[in-house]
Scaffold this active site. Structure first.
Site, short mmCIF file in Angstrom:
data_model
loop_
_atom_site.label_atom_id
_atom_site.label_comp_id
_atom_site.label_asym_id
_atom_site.label_seq_id
_atom_site.Cartn_x
_atom_site.Cartn_y
_atom_site.Cartn_z
CE1 TYR A 373 -4.29 1.62 0.89
CE2 TYR A 373 -2.85 3.11 2.11
CZ TYR A 373 -4.09 2.82 1.55
OH TYR A 373 -5.12 3.72 1.67
CB SER A 453 1.92 -5.00 3.20
OG SER A 453 1.14 -4.10 3.93
CD GLN A 454 -2.48 -2.21 -1.96
OE1 GLN A 454 -3.38 -1.41 -1.73
NE2 GLN A 454 -1.48 -1.93 -2.79
CG ASP A 539 2.66 -6.64 10.86
OD1 ASP A 539 2.45 -5.43 11.06
OD2 ASP A 539 2.58 -7.16 9.73
CG HIS A 568 4.10 -4.12 7.96
ND1 HIS A 568 3.05 -5.00 7.93
CD2 HIS A 568 3.99 -3.37 6.83
CE1 HIS A 568 2.34 -4.80 6.84
NE2 HIS A 568 2.90 -3.83 6.14
#
Length: 591
Positions: A373, A453-454, A539, A568
């Site tokens: 993202y 992530s995204q 995370d 993360h």
């Protein structure tokens, strides 16, 4: 007899003298602190095989920068995210005397991003995070490092050297950072370490969750304090709390174990503190997990969920992609020709990506990579390994951000599922698969997807909506189990709170109903290909609870890897294992 008695008394007296060890009183003299200029020497780069940490290295040709401003605001760039600072200082006579008396100093650097390694007179004295390829997450806190008195060059120059990395190319010193040095006080020399009984911090089976606290007193004198161990669920519901008064002799370590028997499946937050005079002296916060594959996050898809996505795929199929490829010579190397790809997706939205086309003739497997993202654009793989690669920029992001019309992507169109940002973005994911399948040099029976992530969420989406995907390797996936997600992590809940404030007519029930159509937990039930997932146990952006909410709905062959110290991010071990998993699944032989 008298001689024996006198001899016995002599032994007893000697024993009493030895046992009565003289207690050393705490040094309570005032702390001495000195501040230094904000001027540093700087050089971009990792400095591999260099002596940039060494006192003998001559840095006169390095740039002069200030720690009061970001490097980018000084028109200075990093080299692949890496840079070094160096600074030579002199200590005043009073500070040197204080350091000798108190046994050390504390180096106060200010705030840095995102990971760093610090040297004092050529010796390593502190580290925060890990560098690539074992990146552990983003850290932007104050950096304070304890340095023992034997590392100080009394009466001469003292060199501070800092190696740092920031993948966002913003770090190291953050605005307002100012160097100071102070004498090490009693509390500065109390060090806390916590050992978790399971190597990846994920407990399985009948074993209780167990930790051991180790508190090292580096002072010459004894200390008293209160040890407090607090355990909550990942959404901050209290589970257990222990508190005990402790005493630690000078130059000794105190250890104590704590456990939770019969925990419920899920993730937990530990806070371990040592307090003295009601002040927190040292603290550790960390997460652990228990039986994550048994976490209950039931599917909450609406009755028209499948119909909604079937119709979206039909609408996408009506859009002619009109692929346009533009050669990018600057990225074309080591067995690949790199192309900028432009194509039309759902709603006739123009999207882009980078395609690494193999120069070698024949049919090749392909890895489609989805981005995080807000990530900055980057080219696909440039080192020949037998695969073709395509890195997609979904609408409004990365290569498409200059023409972004979707505001804050995650809250754009929240009033109607037909207008919601991720309706189109999920279809962009499928359009990327259309592109690679159209290429004559691609073996369309050997398509893998990956991302973090995204990008991890979009890898789930690709494998859910398109059977052309034969293997998926998502890590730290986003966009899952929103009601629980918003109780655990501050972001993206904060973006939704802002939306709700700006739209007083909106109701949370309606928002959650809409988000259920874009929850990868609900999509994952359709995955049929093998999948390997990586998580960072610490995370708090895409917490492991939501990672497993989607993973647990996958019914095909699957496995996961947990990285106990990573936030993360995941470790290099996952990237290597994921690549091996892709090769094995696609029956790929190294070339």
């Amino acid at each position: 007899m008298k001689r024996i008695t006198n001899y016995f008394l002599l032994i007893v007296t000697a024993g009493l003298i030895l046992s009565c060890k003289t207690k050393i009183a705490e040094d309570t003299s005032p702390q001495i602190t000195e501040s230094y200029s904000d001027s540093w020497r700087f050089h971009a780069g990792e400095g591999t095989d260099s002596a940039w940490f060494d006192t003998k290295f001559d840095d006169k040709n390095w740039q002069e920068v200030t720690s009061q401003k970001l490097l980018k605001d000084q028109n200075i760039s990093l080299d692949n995210g890496f840079g070094w600072y160096r600074k030579t200082i002199q200590l005043s006579d009073s500070l040197q005397e204080g350091i000798k008396n108190k046994g050390g100093l504390v180096l106060h650097l200010g705030r840095l991003a995102a990971c760093d390694e610090v040297y004092f007179n050529g010796q390593p004295v502190g580290k925060t995070g890990e560098f690539p390829q074992n990146y552990m997450g983003y850290f932007d806190n104050e950096r304070n490092y304890l340095i023992t008195s034997d590392k100080v060059n009394y009466g001469g120059d003292n060199l501070i050297a800092i190696k740092f990395h920031d993948g966002w190319n913003v770090g190291g010193f953050l605005e307002g950072a100012k160097l100071s040095i102070s004498t090490a006080e009693t509390n500065d020399k109390i060090l806390l370490d916590v050992a978790v009984a399971d190597s990846d911090y994920i407990f399985l089976g009948e074993n209780p969750i167990q930790i051991t606290t180790n508190i090292e007193n580096k002072n010459n004198w004894d200390i008293d304090g209160k040890l407090i161990v607090t355990l909550t669920t990942d959404d901050y519901q209290p589970v257990k709390s222990d508190s005990l008064n402790i005493s630690i002799e000078g130059l000794k370590t105190y250890s104590k174990s704590f456990e939770l028997a019969n925990p419920q499946p899920g993730f937990y937050r530990y806070t371990v503190q040592l307090k003295r005079n009601n002040e927190i002296v040292t603290e550790k916060k960390f997460n652990v997990g228990y039986e994550p594959e048994k976490i209950q996050s039931p599917i909450d898809a609406k009755v028209d969920f499948k119909e909604f996505w079937d119709n979206n795929l039909k609408e996408l199929a009506k859009v002619a992609p009109n692929y346009k490829l533009t050669l990018k010579p600057e990225y074309s190397q080591h067995g690949y020709d790199m192309y900028l790809v432009e194509m039309y997706s759902f709603g006739n939205e123009l999207i882009r990506g980078y395609y690494a086309k193999p120069q070698k003739e024949g049919k090749h497997p392909v890895i489609v990579e989805y981005m995080g993202y807000g990530s900055s654009p980057y080219p696909a793989n440039q080192w020949w390994d037998g695969f073709a690669y395509f890195v997609l920029s979904v609408r409004g992001q990365a290569l498409n951000q200059p023409t972004n019309r979707f505001g804050k992507w995650i809250t754009y169109g929240l009033d109607n599922k037909d207008d919601y940002y991720y309706r189109g973005a999920f279809m962009d994911v499928v359009r990327a698969l259309d592109f690679v399948s159209s290429r004559p040099e691609i073996d369309s029976d050997k398509i893998a997807v990956r991302g973090g992530s995204q990008g991890g969420a979009l890898s789930f989406v690709a494998a859910s909506l398109d059977k052309r995907v034969k293997v998926a390797a998502p890590n730290i996936p986003f966009l899952s189990n929103y009601p629980d997600y918003f109780k655990i992590a501050p972001w993206p809940k904060s973006d939704f709170d802002e939306y709700m404030k700006d739209h007083p007519e909106a109701k949370w029930e309606d928002v959650y109903n809409l988000l259920s159509y874009f929850d990868i937990k609900n999509l994952s039930q359709w995955i049929e290909c093998p999948l390997i997932m990586g998580i960072g146990v610490q995370d708090n952006v895409c917490p492991p609870h939501i990672n497993f909410a989607a993973y647990n709905q996958v019914k095909s062959k699957k496995r996961w890897m947990a990285f106990p110290h990573h936030a993360h991010s995941v470790g290099k071990e996952y990237n290597d294992a994921a690549m091996a998993y892709i090769k094995e699944t696609l029956n790929f032989k190294d070339q």
